[in-house]
Design a protein around this motif. Structure first.
Motif, PDB file in Angstrom:
ATOM      1  N   ALA A 170       0.828  -1.205   0.000  1.00 36.35           N
ATOM      2  CA  ALA A 170       0.000   0.000   0.000  1.00 36.35           C
ATOM      3  C   ALA A 170       0.864   1.258   0.000  1.00 36.35           C
ATOM      4  N   PRO A 171       0.429   2.329  -0.703  1.00 34.02           N
ATOM      5  CA  PRO A 171       1.175   3.583  -0.697  1.00 34.02           C
ATOM      6  C   PRO A 171       1.035   4.288   0.650  1.00 34.02           C
ATOM      7  N   PRO A 172       1.869   5.306   0.916  1.00 38.93           N
ATOM      8  CA  PRO A 172       1.815   6.010   2.211  1.00 38.93           C
ATOM      9  C   PRO A 172       0.426   6.523   2.584  1.00 38.93           C
ATOM     10  N   ALA A 173      -0.351   6.972   1.595  1.00 34.97           N
ATOM     11  CA  ALA A 173      -1.684   7.500   1.898  1.00 34.97           C
ATOM     12  C   ALA A 173      -2.590   6.444   2.524  1.00 34.97           C
ATOM     13  N   ARG A 174      -2.329   5.170   2.252  1.00 34.20           N
ATOM     14  CA  ARG A 174      -3.092   4.092   2.883  1.00 34.20           C
ATOM     15  C   ARG A 174      -2.382   3.563   4.123  1.00 34.20           C
ATOM     16  N   GLN A 175      -1.055   3.677   4.134  1.00 36.12           N
ATOM     17  CA  GLN A 175      -0.308   3.216   5.299  1.00 36.12           C
ATOM     18  C   GLN A 175      -0.677   3.985   6.561  1.00 36.12           C
ATOM     19  N   VAL A 176      -0.943   5.287   6.429  1.00 35.47           N
ATOM     20  CA  VAL A 176      -1.288   6.057   7.628  1.00 35.47           C
ATOM     21  C   VAL A 176      -2.586   5.563   8.255  1.00 35.47           C
ATOM     22  N   HIS A 177      -3.500   5.059   7.438  1.00 34.66           N
ATOM     23  CA  HIS A 177      -4.726   4.483   7.996  1.00 34.66           C
ATOM     24  C   HIS A 177      -4.409   3.211   8.780  1.00 34.66           C
ATOM     25  N   MET A 178      -3.401   2.468   8.349  1.00 38.57           N
ATOM     26  CA  MET A 178      -2.983   1.285   9.089  1.00 38.57           C
ATOM     27  C   MET A 178      -2.396   1.684  10.446  1.00 38.57           C
ATOM     28  N   LEU A 179      -1.652   2.808  10.474  1.00 32.18           N
ATOM     29  CA  LEU A 179      -1.150   3.303  11.757  1.00 32.18           C
ATOM     30  C   LEU A 179      -2.301   3.687  12.678  1.00 32.18           C
ATOM     31  N   VAL A 180      -3.262   4.409  12.134  1.00 28.49           N
ATOM     32  CA  VAL A 180      -4.416   4.840  12.939  1.00 28.49           C
ATOM     33  C   VAL A 180      -5.134   3.632  13.537  1.00 28.49           C
ATOM     34  N   ARG A 181      -5.219   2.529  12.779  1.00 23.11           N
ATOM     35  CA  ARG A 181      -5.929   1.331  13.254  1.00 23.11           C
ATOM     36  C   ARG A 181      -5.045   0.444  14.127  1.00 23.11           C
ATOM     37  N   GLY A 182      -3.791   0.851  14.358  1.00 24.42           N
ATOM     38  CA  GLY A 182      -2.930   0.114  15.274  1.00 24.42           C
ATOM     39  C   GLY A 182      -2.215  -1.078  14.682  1.00 24.42           C
ATOM     40  N   HIS A 183      -2.104  -1.142  13.343  1.00 23.09           N
ATOM     41  CA  HIS A 183      -1.413  -2.270  12.724  1.00 23.09           C
ATOM     42  C   HIS A 183       0.106  -2.149  12.815  1.00 23.09           C
ATOM     43  N   ALA A 184       0.616  -0.985  13.155  1.00 23.79           N
ATOM     44  CA  ALA A 184       2.050  -0.754  13.355  1.00 23.79           C
ATOM     45  C   ALA A 184       2.190   0.458  14.265  1.00 23.79           C
ATOM     46  N   ASP A 185       3.422   0.700  14.726  1.00 26.50           N
ATOM     47  CA  ASP A 185       3.661   1.825  15.637  1.00 26.50           C
ATOM     48  C   ASP A 185       4.192   3.074  14.950  1.00 26.50           C
ATOM     49  N   PHE A 186       4.989   2.880  13.890  1.00 25.36           N
ATOM     50  CA  PHE A 186       5.543   4.064  13.215  1.00 25.36           C
ATOM     51  C   PHE A 186       5.978   3.717  11.802  1.00 25.36           C
ATOM     52  N   MET A 187       6.239   4.762  11.007  1.00 27.45           N
ATOM     53  CA  MET A 187       6.691   4.617   9.626  1.00 27.45           C
ATOM     54  C   MET A 187       7.669   5.745   9.322  1.00 27.45           C
ATOM     55  N   PHE A 188       8.402   5.593   8.223  1.00 28.38           N
ATOM     56  CA  PHE A 188       9.309   6.640   7.755  1.00 28.38           C
ATOM     57  C   PHE A 188       8.563   7.585   6.817  1.00 28.38           C
ATOM     58  N   THR A 189       8.944   8.846   6.854  1.00 26.75           N
ATOM     59  CA  THR A 189       8.431   9.812   5.890  1.00 26.75           C
ATOM     60  C   THR A 189       9.348  11.029   5.919  1.00 26.75           C
ATOM     61  N   ASP A 190       8.942  12.095   5.250  1.00 26.98           N
ATOM     62  CA  ASP A 190       9.679  13.353   5.367  1.00 26.98           C
ATOM     63  C   ASP A 190       8.693  14.435   5.784  1.00 26.98           C
ATOM     64  N   GLN A 191       9.201  15.596   6.164  1.00 31.41           N
ATOM     65  CA  GLN A 191       8.352  16.621   6.775  1.00 31.41           C
ATOM     66  C   GLN A 191       7.204  17.043   5.860  1.00 31.41           C
ATOM     67  N   ASP A 192       7.499  17.273   4.580  1.00 33.89           N
ATOM     68  CA  ASP A 192       6.457  17.719   3.652  1.00 33.89           C
ATOM     69  C   ASP A 192       5.375  16.653   3.475  1.00 33.89           C
ATOM     70  N   GLU A 193       5.804  15.400   3.304  1.00 35.35           N
ATOM     71  CA  GLU A 193       4.828  14.322   3.113  1.00 35.35           C
ATOM     72  C   GLU A 193       4.011  14.113   4.385  1.00 35.35           C
ATOM     73  N   ALA A 194       4.641  14.211   5.556  1.00 32.75           N
ATOM     74  CA  ALA A 194       3.913  14.038   6.818  1.00 32.75           C
ATOM     75  C   ALA A 194       2.798  15.070   6.938  1.00 32.75           C
ATOM     76  N   GLU A 195       3.103  16.328   6.617  1.00 32.60           N
ATOM     77  CA  GLU A 195       2.083  17.377   6.691  1.00 32.60           C
ATOM     78  C   GLU A 195       0.938  17.086   5.733  1.00 32.60           C
ATOM     79  N   HIS A 196       1.269  16.620   4.531  1.00 34.99           N
ATOM     80  CA  HIS A 196       0.246  16.304   3.537  1.00 34.99           C
ATOM     81  C   HIS A 196      -0.621  15.131   4.007  1.00 34.99           C
ATOM     82  N   LEU A 197       0.008  14.077   4.529  1.00 34.24           N
ATOM     83  CA  LEU A 197      -0.738  12.899   4.972  1.00 34.24           C
ATOM     84  C   LEU A 197      -1.668  13.227   6.135  1.00 34.24           C
TER      85      LEU A 197
END
Length: 253
Positions: A170-197
């Protein structure tokens, strides 16, 4: 069509290339979904910072191949195994990839690297003395894109990790939903992408938090990666455009 065919000899002459070289330009340019750097707009057209920079520097004498969104891992394997005369937009350069593919000069340097974590994991992450110590420790669950590189420095740290990794396509835009649902604790990103997500998540984004630790990995550069059977003289022309673009806009933009 006849007009286009008649113009090809002039295009070739303008680049000082033979017709056989022109035939070895990429059939397609693949990209993947990492907004705001690359994504498909409402009309299904490739858009984003990397795509626009590539369009700006593409040699005007050459027709630009179609830009197609494709699964990252499949495109990488097609290039590395010589399965298709394609290029992939916006990937990191690693020694293993560079040994088997052509790479352009940098198209883009990411904003500073950060971690995106759940609120519950963030205090635990901040107990680590450095970013490297966190990545090499396996006590917190890390979400990774299957087949992706995260730049030479993070890749080296990941090789020291013994577990606690979940790899997904899954791309990052779907990975953040996995974080929200507790499927993992953290992921890598950069500042600009984090703000967008986080902006796209809306209220759900309050369940996540940006974490920065000492010694964060240097921001990597993204490149055009091409199958080795392609003649790289047209890629040299792209590189010259990228150099001129940097002269005008400043490195790291």
């Amino acid at each position: 069509m006849n007009r286009l065919l008649a113009s090809i000899p002039m295009l070739v002459a303008g680049l000082g290339m033979s017709s056989s070289v022109l035939a070895q330009t990429p059939r397609e340019l693949h990209y993947f979904d990492i907004p705001p750097m690359m994504y498909a707009d409402a009309q299904g057209r490739a858009a984003g910072t990397l795509v626009e920079r590539l369009r700006k520097v593409w040699p005007p004498e050459l027709p630009m191949p179609p830009l197609l969104m494709a699964p990252l891992k499949r495109s990488l394997l097609d290039i590395l195994h010589g399965a298709a005369p394609i290029c992939l937009v916006g990937v990191f350069k690693t020694p293993e990839r560079e040994a088997a593919a052509w790479f352009s000069s940098p198209i883009y340097r990411e904003s500073p690297s950060v971690f995106l974590s759940t609120r519950a994991a963030a205090p635990l992450m901040r107990r680590f003395p450095s970013a490297q110590a966190l990545v090499e420790d396996s006590s917190l669950r890390l979400l990774l894109t299957d087949g992706a590189s995260y730049g030479p420095q993070l890749d080296a740290w990941l090789r020291q990790r013994t577990g606690g990794v979940r790899r997904v396509s899954a791309p990052p835009a779907r990975q953040v939903h996995m974080l929200v649902r507790g499927h993992a604790d953290f992921m890598f990103t950069d500042q600009d992408e984090a703000e967008h997500l986080l902006k796209d998540l809306g209220a759900a984004g309050r369940a996540l938090e940006v974490v920065v630790l000492p010694g964060m990995a240097e921001s990597p550069t993204r490149h055009l990666m091409c199958q080795r059977d392609l003649d790289r003289r047209w890629l040299d022309a792209v590189d010259e455009g990228l150099r001129q673009l940097e002269v005008g806009s400043g490195a790291g933009s």
